[in-house]
Design an enzyme around this catalytic site. Sequence first.
Site, mmCIF file in Angstrom:
data_model
loop_
_atom_site.group_PDB
_atom_site.id
_atom_site.type_symbol
_atom_site.label_atom_id
_atom_site.label_comp_id
_atom_site.label_asym_id
_atom_site.label_seq_id
_atom_site.Cartn_x
_atom_site.Cartn_y
_atom_site.Cartn_z
ATOM 1 N N SER A 195 0.662 -1.331 -0.007
ATOM 2 C CA SER A 195 0.048 -0.045 -0.008
ATOM 3 C C SER A 195 0.836 1.199 0.096
ATOM 4 C CB SER A 195 -0.760 0.134 1.296
ATOM 5 O OG SER A 195 -1.668 -0.922 1.367
ATOM 6 N N GLU A 247 -3.077 0.185 -9.473
ATOM 7 C CA GLU A 247 -2.101 1.120 -9.738
ATOM 8 C C GLU A 247 -0.614 0.358 -9.871
ATOM 9 O OE1 GLU A 247 -2.627 4.995 -6.441
ATOM 10 O OE2 GLU A 247 -1.678 3.010 -5.822
ATOM 11 N N ASN A 268 -3.322 6.294 -2.118
ATOM 12 C CA ASN A 268 -3.222 6.216 -0.470
ATOM 13 C C ASN A 268 -2.445 7.668 -0.081
ATOM 14 O OD1 ASN A 268 -4.538 3.746 0.217
ATOM 15 N ND2 ASN A 268 -2.663 2.648 -0.078
ATOM 16 N N HIS A 328 -0.491 -2.942 -7.362
ATOM 17 C CA HIS A 328 -1.337 -2.274 -6.246
ATOM 18 C C HIS A 328 -2.852 -2.394 -6.594
ATOM 19 C CE1 HIS A 328 -2.745 0.816 -3.046
ATOM 20 N NE2 HIS A 328 -2.853 -0.383 -2.514
HETATM 21 N N1 CAA Z 1 -16.010 -11.447 -6.045
HETATM 22 C C1 CAA Z 1 -16.953 -10.868 -7.092
HETATM 23 N N2 CAA Z 1 -18.062 -9.650 -6.765
HETATM 24 C C2 CAA Z 1 -18.359 -9.625 -5.432
HETATM 25 C C3 CAA Z 1 -17.422 -10.168 -4.443
HETATM 26 C C4 CAA Z 1 -16.494 -11.036 -4.642
HETATM 27 N N3 CAA Z 1 -15.597 -11.431 -3.709
HETATM 28 N N4 CAA Z 1 -17.846 -9.627 -3.217
HETATM 29 C C5 CAA Z 1 -18.911 -8.702 -3.618
HETATM 30 N N5 CAA Z 1 -19.070 -8.820 -4.902
HETATM 31 C C6 CAA Z 1 -20.255 -8.094 -5.709
HETATM 32 C C7 CAA Z 1 -21.431 -8.607 -5.256
HETATM 33 O O1 CAA Z 1 -21.879 -9.583 -5.757
HETATM 34 C C8 CAA Z 1 -22.181 -7.242 -5.467
HETATM 35 O O2 CAA Z 1 -22.732 -7.149 -7.035
HETATM 36 P P1 CAA Z 1 -24.089 -6.832 -7.357
HETATM 37 O O3 CAA Z 1 -24.242 -5.545 -6.573
HETATM 38 O O4 CAA Z 1 -24.149 -6.980 -8.737
HETATM 39 O O5 CAA Z 1 -25.229 -7.859 -6.644
HETATM 40 C C9 CAA Z 1 -21.091 -5.905 -5.523
HETATM 41 O O6 CAA Z 1 -20.076 -6.723 -5.499
HETATM 42 C C10 CAA Z 1 -21.422 -5.149 -4.207
HETATM 43 O O7 CAA Z 1 -21.219 -6.251 -3.149
HETATM 44 P P2 CAA Z 1 -22.225 -6.179 -1.898
HETATM 45 O O8 CAA Z 1 -23.818 -5.816 -2.388
HETATM 46 O O9 CAA Z 1 -21.930 -6.867 -0.937
HETATM 47 O O10 CAA Z 1 -22.142 -4.559 -1.081
HETATM 48 P P3 CAA Z 1 -22.136 -3.179 -1.381
HETATM 49 O O11 CAA Z 1 -22.849 -2.785 -2.416
HETATM 50 O O12 CAA Z 1 -22.274 -2.594 -0.150
HETATM 51 O O13 CAA Z 1 -20.544 -2.788 -1.710
HETATM 52 C C11 CAA Z 1 -18.197 -2.394 -1.460
HETATM 53 C C12 CAA Z 1 -19.522 -3.054 -1.248
HETATM 54 C C13 CAA Z 1 -18.006 -2.489 -3.119
HETATM 55 C C14 CAA Z 1 -17.218 -2.628 -0.744
HETATM 56 C C15 CAA Z 1 -18.719 -0.601 -1.438
HETATM 57 O O14 CAA Z 1 -19.107 -0.416 -0.161
HETATM 58 C C16 CAA Z 1 -17.507 0.226 -1.674
HETATM 59 O O15 CAA Z 1 -17.096 0.265 -2.770
HETATM 60 N N6 CAA Z 1 -16.757 0.436 -0.456
HETATM 61 C C17 CAA Z 1 -15.626 1.267 -0.568
HETATM 62 C C18 CAA Z 1 -14.526 0.570 -0.873
HETATM 63 C C19 CAA Z 1 -13.077 1.116 -0.993
HETATM 64 O O16 CAA Z 1 -12.851 2.387 -0.745
HETATM 65 N N7 CAA Z 1 -12.049 0.337 -1.101
HETATM 66 C C20 CAA Z 1 -10.487 1.019 -1.238
HETATM 67 C C21 CAA Z 1 -9.905 0.732 -0.027
HETATM 68 S S1 CAA Z 1 -8.326 1.414 0.146
HETATM 69 C C22 CAA Z 1 -7.348 0.262 -0.473
HETATM 70 O O17 CAA Z 1 -7.880 -0.826 -0.899
HETATM 71 C C23 CAA Z 1 -5.949 0.598 -0.695
HETATM 72 C C24 CAA Z 1 -5.196 0.171 0.321
HETATM 73 O O18 CAA Z 1 -3.692 0.039 0.013
HETATM 74 C C25 CAA Z 1 -5.515 0.119 1.588
HETATM 75 P P1 NAD Z 2 -3.934 -9.426 5.827
HETATM 76 O O1 NAD Z 2 -3.215 -9.356 7.224
HETATM 77 O O2 NAD Z 2 -5.404 -9.867 5.349
HETATM 78 O O3 NAD Z 2 -3.237 -10.872 5.011
HETATM 79 C C1 NAD Z 2 -1.756 -10.835 5.139
HETATM 80 C C2 NAD Z 2 -1.406 -12.432 4.844
HETATM 81 O O4 NAD Z 2 -0.117 -12.692 4.615
HETATM 82 C C3 NAD Z 2 -1.750 -13.199 6.121
HETATM 83 O O5 NAD Z 2 -2.902 -14.141 6.110
HETATM 84 C C4 NAD Z 2 -0.303 -13.961 6.600
HETATM 85 O O6 NAD Z 2 -0.388 -15.117 7.091
HETATM 86 C C5 NAD Z 2 0.237 -14.033 5.225
HETATM 87 N N1 NAD Z 2 1.725 -13.927 5.272
HETATM 88 C C6 NAD Z 2 2.532 -13.024 5.993
HETATM 89 N N2 NAD Z 2 3.897 -13.602 5.803
HETATM 90 C C7 NAD Z 2 3.867 -14.368 4.572
HETATM 91 C C8 NAD Z 2 4.960 -15.110 3.799
HETATM 92 N N3 NAD Z 2 6.075 -14.886 4.154
HETATM 93 N N4 NAD Z 2 4.308 -16.052 3.075
HETATM 94 C C9 NAD Z 2 3.034 -16.421 2.748
HETATM 95 N N5 NAD Z 2 2.001 -15.669 3.490
HETATM 96 C C10 NAD Z 2 2.158 -14.683 4.432
HETATM 97 O O7 NAD Z 2 -3.337 -8.326 4.813
HETATM 98 P P2 NAD Z 2 -4.026 -7.521 3.703
HETATM 99 O O8 NAD Z 2 -4.924 -6.643 3.920
HETATM 100 O O9 NAD Z 2 -4.424 -8.690 2.782
HETATM 101 O O10 NAD Z 2 -2.509 -6.765 3.101
HETATM 102 C C11 NAD Z 2 -1.880 -7.625 2.368
HETATM 103 C C12 NAD Z 2 -0.771 -6.480 1.508
HETATM 104 O O11 NAD Z 2 -1.613 -5.884 0.693
HETATM 105 C C13 NAD Z 2 -0.287 -5.600 2.289
HETATM 106 O O12 NAD Z 2 1.105 -4.919 1.917
HETATM 107 C C14 NAD Z 2 -1.225 -4.405 2.230
HETATM 108 O O13 NAD Z 2 -0.655 -3.003 2.504
HETATM 109 C C15 NAD Z 2 -1.709 -4.453 0.896
HETATM 110 N N6 NAD Z 2 -3.023 -3.817 0.559
HETATM 111 C C16 NAD Z 2 -4.181 -3.975 1.668
HETATM 112 C C17 NAD Z 2 -5.015 -3.480 1.149
HETATM 113 C C18 NAD Z 2 -6.447 -3.365 2.202
HETATM 114 O O14 NAD Z 2 -7.310 -2.806 2.113
HETATM 115 N N7 NAD Z 2 -6.336 -4.307 3.263
HETATM 116 C C19 NAD Z 2 -5.427 -2.941 0.016
HETATM 117 C C20 NAD Z 2 -4.376 -2.847 -0.908
HETATM 118 C C21 NAD Z 2 -3.322 -3.215 -0.551
#
Ligand code: CAA
Ligand code: NAD
Length: 287
Positions: A121, A154, A192, A142
């Site tokens: 991330s 990304e 991010n 990403h």
């Molecule tokens: N595989 C395929 N489709 C899936 C699925 C899966 N594993 N899980 C859910 N879906 C589908 C569902 O079937 C549903 O489809 P329909 O609407 O056509 O039935 C659709 O996805 C939406 O799912 P839900 O109805 O369960 O839920 P929702 O409408 O409340 O949406 C959400 C859920 C998509 C998560 C929405 O709340 C959302 O967009 N939230 C914001 C998520 C976000 O901002 N993500 C970025 C996080 S930051 C990041 O990831 C970066 C990082 O490094 C931290």
């Molecule tokens: P998570 O804690 O859900 O999963 C991480 C998994 O990695 C755990 O199940 C752990 O057992 C496994 N693991 C640790 N060391 C390992 C190894 N050496 N070999 C195999 N498996 C190992 O974390 P996450 O949310 O899936 O995040 C994973 C990566 O993705 C991180 O770098 C995170 O920053 C990035 N990421 C997270 C998100 C998010 O929304 N959570 C979104 C985008 C990117």
Amino acid sequence: MAISIKKVGVVGGGLMGAGIAQTVAQAGYDVIMAEVNQELLDRGMERVTGAWTMLTGKGKITEAQAAEYRGRFRGTLDLADFSDRDLVIEAIIENQDEKKKLFKTLDGILSEGALLVSNTSSLPVVEMASVTGRQTRVAGLHFFNPAPVMKLVEVVRTIVTSDETIETLKEFARSLGKTPIVAKDSAGFIVNFLLIPYMLAAIRMYEHGMASMEDIDTGMKLGCGYPMGPFELLDYVGLDTTLWAAEAIYKEFPDEAYAPPTLLRRMVQAGRYGKKNGKGFWNLDEG
Ligand code: CAA
Ligand code: NAD
């Protein structure tokens, strides 16, 4: 010229690894997913196959499609099984030392031409590349949570990633039905760098007693049309992952906006990681 990708490895079967493995298998690739022990591997495999059962139940895929996806997906505890992979996507915990250890191991297993990418991330990808003998074939890839649903990927270019690697990854992302954007290898990349300070600001507002979590979430959902409020999103992303990502961005950009608030640290110290372990902001009142 793009490199041909047919066989993919995913390391980590957590929130992201499982979602990525599911997405990649659905797009027609042969996928192996690795975890650290049998219990975690079983849980990750269940995340993936459970999603296919859910999609079949909703009528979004047929039984035959689910069987086809299952047929090209398997799990392993042995990274040596990755020796024939064209592309390996690392999705383990957000810890640079762990990622570097893994990159070094994988570099010794993969064929010379294989690509090695990180789903990090926020961490510098070039540092992972530095421990390998394939620096031009290392990049960030990403995905966003939930990976099967979110349309963005990304592609992170380090100062040494080759054009061929970037083109291959953009094409790969498109083959998954995603839209790729190319980011520089600077902490937080594009999304991010903007999203993390927004989530941290929400925690600070709550810490300062400016509003309740519920009202902050409602404000952003109804006032801005966001699908989730910041506290819902924090619990969804994982509080541990958010803390580590904030620390990594703050290290590179020592600006207050990226400094992890005390409450976020306390939540992680208390073992409250969010939705993934059933304890987060949404049930903080219950202790
Ligand atoms: N595989 C395929 N489709 C899936 C699925 C899966 N594993 N899980 C859910 N879906 C589908 C569902 O079937 C549903 O489809 P329909 O609407 O056509 O039935 C659709 O996805 C939406 O799912 P839900 O109805 O369960 O839920 P929702 O409408 O409340 O949406 C959400 C859920 C998509 C998560 C929405 O709340 C959302 O967009 N939230 C914001 C998520 C976000 O901002 N993500 C970025 C996080 S930051 C990041 O990831 C970066 C990082 O490094 C931290
Ligand atoms: P998570 O804690 O859900 O999963 C991480 C998994 O990695 C755990 O199940 C752990 O057992 C496994 N693991 C640790 N060391 C390992 C190894 N050496 N070999 C195999 N498996 C190992 O974390 P996450 O949310 O899936 O995040 C994973 C990566 O993705 C991180 O770098 C995170 O920053 C990035 N990421 C997270 C998100 C998010 O929304 N959570 C979104 C985008 C990117």
